[in-house]
Scaffold this active site. Structure first.
Site, PDB file in Angstrom:
ATOM      1  N   ASP A  96       0.771  -1.208  -0.159  1.00 49.47           N
ATOM      2  CA  ASP A  96      -0.334   0.106  -0.086  1.00 49.47           C
ATOM      3  C   ASP A  96       0.950   1.289   0.173  1.00 49.47           C
ATOM      4  O   ASP A  96       2.006   1.366   0.756  1.00 49.47           O
ATOM      5  CB  ASP A  96      -0.974  -0.349   0.791  1.00 49.47           C
ATOM      6  CG  ASP A  96      -2.178  -1.035   1.362  1.00 49.47           C
ATOM      7  OD1 ASP A  96      -2.713  -1.729  -0.032  1.00 49.47           O
ATOM      8  OD2 ASP A  96      -2.319  -1.415   2.298  1.00 49.47           O
ATOM      9  N   ASP A 156     -13.658  -3.637  -1.210  1.00 48.10           N
ATOM     10  CA  ASP A 156     -13.899  -3.878  -0.007  1.00 48.10           C
ATOM     11  C   ASP A 156     -15.021  -3.913   0.410  1.00 48.10           C
ATOM     12  O   ASP A 156     -15.517  -2.687   0.464  1.00 48.10           O
ATOM     13  CB  ASP A 156     -13.132  -2.280   0.604  1.00 48.10           C
ATOM     14  CG  ASP A 156     -11.548  -2.497   0.049  1.00 48.10           C
ATOM     15  OD1 ASP A 156     -10.694  -3.362  -0.149  1.00 48.10           O
ATOM     16  OD2 ASP A 156     -11.282  -1.257  -0.011  1.00 48.10           O
TER      17      ASP A 156
END
Length: 251
Positions: free
Chosen positions: A11, A130
């Site tokens: 990330d 998500d």
């Protein structure tokens, strides 16, 4: 028998690898290019590189970073963050990415999945989802988990599969960064209802969690970040343990 894949996730925010808990409280985890090089050497099967603030900040994924990472790895490499057009994908593939991951942009304009699959092939298109369990219903969230939608995880996953997605990257927001294990019930249901590979994300804390997500969650691949970035689980050790549990992996 298809081997199960182990995928470190990088990330990226402001050019650095970061890691948080439940999508917040980010801390620095190192230089993404150096981490990518190490993972390629240590037996990772693939890498995922997510520019986590690109969508929120309304900008494109950093192409120079992708170029540098691609120069140093010899394993498949997925890039996501701020991708919303054929032109975006074309540029990233030219920088060296093997696959791209779309999330918010697919929800906002589902036809994008069709367009990308038709232009570049399904094998190139990963749809990241998500989701959070809200009163027993898995609800899809956008923009790094900050915006709830009215979409159900399983309905949305089936929709994008029909539109040409080649893989689903499912992150449980409830499990993310907790190190309490993956959301195996939801993963098993996804695996049962879909015919494309499912990548499990969110919750890895021990080697047993990986064993469980392959055996109970029926995942095709397992993605993790902090346990790899901070050296808590060496990939070679993880793969040996998976093999001992009769899970097919590339050693």
């Amino acid at each position: 028998m298809l081997t199960k894949r182990i995928i470190p996730c990088l990330d990226i925010k402001n050019g650095r690898t970061v890691k948080g808990v439940n999508f917040v409280d980010l801390r620095d985890a190192g230089d993404p290019v150096e981490l990518a090089k190490q993972y390629a050497l240590k037996g990772a099967d693939e890498l995922v590189f997510l520019d986590i603030s690109a969508t929120l900040e309304g900008r494109k994924t950093m192409h120079d970073m992708v170029l540098k990472v691609a120069e140093h790895v010899n394993i498949p490499f997925t890039v996501g963050g701020g991708i919303s057009s054929i032109e975006d994908v074309d540029a990233l593939l030219k920088c060296g990415a093997d696959k791209i991951s779309i999330n918010s942009s697919a929800v906002k304009r589902p036809e994008l999945v069709n367009e990308l699959a038709n232009k570049f092939g399904s094998q190139c298109v990963v749809v990241a989802i998500d989701a959070k369990n809200v009163d027993g219903n898995w609800i899809v969230h956008l923009a790094g988990g900050t915006i709830p939608t009215k979409l159900n995880l399983f309905d949305w996953a089936k929709d994008v599969e029909q539109r040409g997605a080649g893989e689903i990257l499912f992150t449980s927001m409830d499990n993310d960064g907790t190190k309490d294990g993956f959301a195996n019930d939801a993963l098993a249901k996804l695996s049962q209802e879909l015919n494309i590979p499912i990548i499990a994300s969110g919750g890895a804390g021990t080697i047993q969690h990986f064993v469980d997500t392959f055996k109970t969650g029926k995942a095709d691949a397992a993605l993790a970040a902090s346990v790899f970035h901070f050296g808590e689980i060496p990939i070679s050790e993880l793969k040996e343990a998976l093999k001992e549990n009769n899970i097919a992996v590339r050693l």
